[in-house]
Design an enzyme around this catalytic site. Structure first.
Site, PDB file in Angstrom:
ATOM      1  N   GLU A   1      -4.194   5.115  -3.812  1.00  0.00           N
ATOM      2  CA  GLU A   1      -4.520   3.835  -4.152  1.00  0.00           C
ATOM      3  C   GLU A   1      -2.996   4.313  -5.353  1.00  0.00           C
ATOM      4  O   GLU A   1      -1.622   3.611  -5.103  1.00  0.00           O
ATOM      5  CB  GLU A   1      -5.418   3.858  -5.032  1.00  0.00           C
ATOM      6  CG  GLU A   1      -5.076   2.115  -5.792  1.00  0.00           C
ATOM      7  CD  GLU A   1      -5.228   2.733  -7.280  1.00  0.00           C
ATOM      8  OE1 GLU A   1      -3.827   2.464  -7.744  1.00  0.00           O
ATOM      9  OE2 GLU A   1      -6.138   1.862  -7.608  1.00  0.00           O
TER      10      GLU A   1
ATOM     11  N   ARG B   1      -5.385  -4.023  -4.749  1.00  0.00           N
ATOM     12  CA  ARG B   1      -4.771  -3.252  -5.090  1.00  0.00           C
ATOM     13  C   ARG B   1      -2.859  -2.859  -4.063  1.00  0.00           C
ATOM     14  O   ARG B   1      -3.048  -2.462  -3.965  1.00  0.00           O
ATOM     15  CB  ARG B   1      -5.112  -1.736  -4.786  1.00  0.00           C
ATOM     16  CG  ARG B   1      -5.713  -1.100  -6.169  1.00  0.00           C
ATOM     17  CD  ARG B   1      -5.932  -1.506  -7.158  1.00  0.00           C
ATOM     18  NE  ARG B   1      -6.945  -1.007  -8.427  1.00  0.00           N
ATOM     19  CZ  ARG B   1      -7.437  -1.740  -9.103  1.00  0.00           C
ATOM     20  NH1 ARG B   1      -8.092  -3.062  -8.634  1.00  0.00           N
ATOM     21  NH2 ARG B   1      -8.442  -0.868  -9.763  1.00  0.00           N
TER      22      ARG B   1
ATOM     23  N   SER C   1      -7.969   5.892 -10.826  1.00  0.00           N
ATOM     24  CA  SER C   1      -8.274   6.760  -9.300  1.00  0.00           C
ATOM     25  C   SER C   1      -6.973   6.647  -8.368  1.00  0.00           C
ATOM     26  O   SER C   1      -5.809   6.849  -8.290  1.00  0.00           O
ATOM     27  CB  SER C   1      -8.691   5.178  -8.847  1.00  0.00           C
ATOM     28  OG  SER C   1      -9.756   4.539  -9.471  1.00  0.00           O
TER      29      SER C   1
END
Ligand code: EPU
Length: 334
Positions: free
Chosen positions: A330, A164, A235
């Protein structure tokens, strides 16, 4: 290019938080627009936010200038009997491109079905799901530098893709407008699935079609992630990666804690940690934690970015206090 003023950003971000608006709103539909924006406007602006599908960000304040990239095109730039290299405009919707690839029998991105957002946003956080990530197939990224307007092409190796993460999210943050990406896909109607949950859902078969993977991922995501009608950005935190000795100590205290080996370290499940702290399904006003997945924060209607942020901070403190593990966002916080 079109320019509009005083625009409510709720329709342009999937979190749809209140008090997010743009004083200036630029829509770019061609690469030339990106160059014009860079050379004519960017140097006069101190606060620029580049938006794809707005699906991985939380806006907590008004923004001076928002740039929405709507550069749409898809083409095949190279083809052999075994593979195809495709070029996708940054404004294309990622899921539509996955569906297109699957329909053509091109493998490599089928497990990333239904990830919201645009193609241009995919490299920034190196999107991933069910064992595949953007960087696995990426060949190059085309971008326009701010504010010089210079056209650049970066090889995938130059983008420092991680979990990520990429240089576009860190040292190059805000320095480029991504205009197109190049992907290399394999002409292969079947594949082998290694990701455990997906493998199980597909009946533990050694070989499955990419169409089956695509459909199975859609079903899995629909069963646990919120519908698009509920404000969220997928997320909210990354899964924390901890050294082996930390994982061993945690496993001794919490034998049921899910863990996965990851590049010599151990990846924990942020969703599990948050659930254990009692946050799954809780609500603070209109900010909440989704009741089917503790890693997803949701806006039940009128939450402000700040409300979501303060819930996120509360969760981080709770996980730190109980497990000694630090969660990292994130989602990009603006
Ligand atoms: N879990 C819980 N409670 C929860 C949620 C999860 O205990 O409420 C535990 C379970 O043990 C579960 C494990 O966490 O088996 C993993 O959950 P899941 O399979 O849903 O995956 P994840 O690690 O939470 C990651 C990605 C998702 C991606 C899925 C599937 C990150 C930050 N998230 O989630 O990506 O779809 O794997 O590959 O890596 C996104 O990036 O926005 C995203 C949705």
């Amino acid at each position: 290019m079109t320019i509009a003023y005083d625009i409510d950003l709720r329709p342009f971000t999937t979190f749809r938080t209140h008090e997010a608006f743009a004083r200036q709103f630029y829509v770019l539909t061609r690469e030339e627009d990106a160059i014009e924006f860079a050379t004519t406007y960017a140097s006069r602006l101190s606060d620029i936010l580049i938006l794809g599908g707005g699906s991985n960000m939380l806006i907590t304040r008004p923004v001076e200038a928002v740039v929405q990239v709507q550069i749409n095109h898809r083409s095949i730039v190279d083809e052999t009997s075994s593979h195809v290299v495709i070029r996708l405009g940054a404004g294309e919707m990622w899921h539509d491109c996955v569906a297109w690839a699957v329909s053509q029998g091109w493998a490599g991105i089928e497990a990333m079905a239904l990830i919201p957002g645009t193609v241009g946003a995919a490299p920034i956080q190196n999107i991933g799901a069910y064992g595949q990530q953007f960087s696995d197939t990426c060949q190059w990224i085309e971008a326009v530098h701010l504010p010089s307007g210079r056209k650049m092409t970066f090889r995938a190796e130059e983008c420092r893709f991680g979990y990520r993460d990429s240089r576009f999210k860190s040292e190059w943050k805000g320095s480029f407008i991504i205009t197109a990406v190049g992907l290399k896909l394999e002409k292969r109607p079947t594949t082998t699935v290694h990701y455990q949950e997906l493998r199980q859902a597909l009946g533990e078969r050694p070989e499955v079609t990419i169409q089956e993977v695509f459909e199975c991922v859609i079903n899995l995501r629909r069963s646990k992630l919120p519908p698009p009608t509920l404000g969220n950005a997928g997320s909210f935190f990354k899964n924390p990666i901890v050294p082996g000795e930390v994982a061993l100590a945690l496993a001794a205290r919490y034998p049921s804690m899910p863990m996965h080996a990851y590049n010599g370290s151990v990846k924990l499940s942020a969703g599990w940690l948050i659930e254990q702290c009692g946050y799954k399904g809780i609500r603070r006003g209109d900010a909440g934690v989704y009741d089917r997945h503790a890693l997803v924060l949701v806006n039940y209607g009128n939450a402000r970015g700040k409300d979501i942020l303060s819930l996120a901070r509360e969760i981080k403190h709770a996980v730190q206090a109980q497990f000694g593990v630090e969660l990292e966002e994130e989602v990009i916080i603006v």
